[in-house]
Enzyme design. Structure first.
Site, mmCIF file in Angstrom:
data_model
loop_
_atom_site.group_PDB
_atom_site.id
_atom_site.type_symbol
_atom_site.label_atom_id
_atom_site.label_comp_id
_atom_site.label_asym_id
_atom_site.label_seq_id
_atom_site.Cartn_x
_atom_site.Cartn_y
_atom_site.Cartn_z
ATOM 1 N N THR A 20 1.131 -1.029 -0.413
ATOM 2 C CA THR A 20 -0.454 -0.282 -0.109
ATOM 3 C C THR A 20 1.133 1.566 -0.187
ATOM 4 O O THR A 20 0.835 2.251 -0.622
ATOM 5 C CB THR A 20 -0.588 0.185 1.387
ATOM 6 N N THR A 57 1.612 -4.206 4.149
ATOM 7 C CA THR A 57 1.671 -4.442 6.101
ATOM 8 C C THR A 57 0.970 -5.917 5.726
ATOM 9 O O THR A 57 1.419 -6.458 7.567
ATOM 10 C CB THR A 57 0.095 -3.507 6.456
ATOM 11 N N ASP A 58 0.222 -6.469 4.792
ATOM 12 C CA ASP A 58 -0.685 -7.736 5.187
ATOM 13 C C ASP A 58 0.614 -8.859 5.862
ATOM 14 O O ASP A 58 0.186 -9.756 6.441
ATOM 15 C CB ASP A 58 -1.198 -8.314 3.897
ATOM 16 N N SER A 85 1.238 -7.614 -0.951
ATOM 17 C CA SER A 85 2.414 -8.663 -0.155
ATOM 18 C C SER A 85 1.687 -10.097 0.834
ATOM 19 O O SER A 85 1.743 -10.583 0.827
ATOM 20 C CB SER A 85 3.161 -7.500 0.780
HETATM 21 C C1 SIN Z 1 0.113 -5.008 0.997
HETATM 22 O O1 SIN Z 1 -0.004 -5.837 2.097
HETATM 23 O O2 SIN Z 1 0.810 -5.482 0.369
HETATM 24 C C2 SIN Z 1 -2.007 -4.315 1.154
HETATM 25 C C3 SIN Z 1 -1.357 -3.828 2.186
HETATM 26 C C4 SIN Z 1 -0.916 -2.687 2.485
HETATM 27 O O3 SIN Z 1 -0.199 -2.758 2.484
HETATM 28 O O4 SIN Z 1 -1.324 -2.421 3.625
#
Ligand code: SIN
Length: 323
Positions: free
Chosen positions: A14, A96-97, A63
């Protein structure tokens, strides 16, 4: 004297996401902006005293789609840069995921005594108030901090160790926690306030062996297959039996409470273990860890969350393979 180069490896997420509507913090596409452009968008990163930033795009993915092949590439690129005396630290931009999984994978396989700082964002780069630029600044501040070392995650002003860090919230900007352990420290106006020590495991016995093992992996099908199953009301054993038939070499069960498993699922897990499949128990509880008891038929995950126990088991199985 530490080198003055910081290498920033981009993997997507993100933090590199864009949305057609600036006010939209959920309807965006992750992994659109290159890592060099992310840095360009943060003026304070253009004039770092005595420090140069070098970028490399290792991947450009959401991710949720992270896999072992990307982890391997990322680890090899980290190792390549870490052995360069001019390199002071590595910063990795990530979604973050699955950030906690990548952090734990790198923590398990890298041996260098320099900082490897993962950072991320909960809001896309096009947000009216994006969190990515501040997180990037904070990650670089950690990377430049004298004495910093180990794989850490930096987000929302907090520094977390690879072992404890976990995404706890699907939307809030401060989405991460290290549970009972708490954060390692904070980044406040560019200065690190450390609560304890930096992670010290990077010379752990496993590391060299695990790195050599991942170096030898020649293709995606060569990773030992380790699957996650969850114990829940109404759980059945058929899924476990099917996974074993399908070639799973390891199973991590996210147990209820203190490592308890629905009797039907437990019977299948014991069958799997008897057939030579490695079975490990973690807990569905987001805090604390399974407290093992004498005579437990299935080993526990030594405090690792289910997703991190999966990585530890996969690397263990990989290390056991003959070179
Ligand atoms: C991801 O994990 O690539 C998408 C969600 C995020 O980064 O918050």
């Amino acid at each position: 004297m530490s080198g003055q180069k910081i290498v920033v490896l981009g993997t997507g997420g993100t933090i590199a996401g864009t949305s057609a509507l600036a006010g939209d913090n959920i309807g965006y596409t992750a992994a659109q902006v290159g890592v060099a452009d992310l840095l360009q968008a943060v003026p304070a990163l253009q004039t770092l005293p005595g420090c140069t930033l070098h970028t490399e795009q290792v991947a450009q993915i959401d991710s949720k789609d992270m896999d072992e092949s990307v982890w391997r590439t990322l680890a090899l690129r980290c190792a390549h840069h870490l052995q360069d005396a001019d390199v002071r630290a590595i910063v990795i931009t990530h979604g973050t995921d699955t950030l906690e999984e990548t952090a734990w994978f790198l923590h398990q396989v890298l041996t260098a005594d320099k900082p490897v700082v993962l950072t991320c964002a909960m809001r896309p780069a096009t947000s009216l108030t994006p969190d990515g630029p501040q997180n990037l600044l904070d990650a670089v501040a950690v990377a430049m901090t004298a004495g910093a070392r180990g794989v850490v995650a930096v987000a929302a002003g907090e520094i977390h160790g690879a072992r404890g860090v976990q995404k706890m919230h699907p939307y809030r900007v401060n989405a991460f926690s290290s549970g009972d352990a708490g954060p390692l420290g904070f980044v406040e106006e560019g200065t690190v306030r450390l609560l304890g020590g930096w992670p010290s495991n990077m010379a752990q016995a496993l590391s060299g062996k695990a790195f050599q093992a991942i170096e030898r992996v020649a293709g995606p099908d060569q990773w030992p297959r380790v699957e996650l199953v969850v114990s829940h009301a109404g759980a059945r054993g058929a899924l476990v039996d099917a996974l074993v038939r399908d070639g799973a070499k390891g199973l991590v069960v996210a147990c209820t409470g203190n490592g308890t498993v629905h009797h039907a699922l437990e019977a299948a897990l014991l069958r799997a273990q008897a057939a030579g499949v490695r079975v490990v128990r973690s807990t569905r509880c987001p805090l604390g860890q399974v407290l093992p008891k004498p005579g437990d038929a299935l080993p526990d995950a030594a405090g690792l969350s289910p997703v991190k126990a999966r990585i530890a088991l996969m690397l263990d199985l990989l290390c056991q393979r003959a070179p």
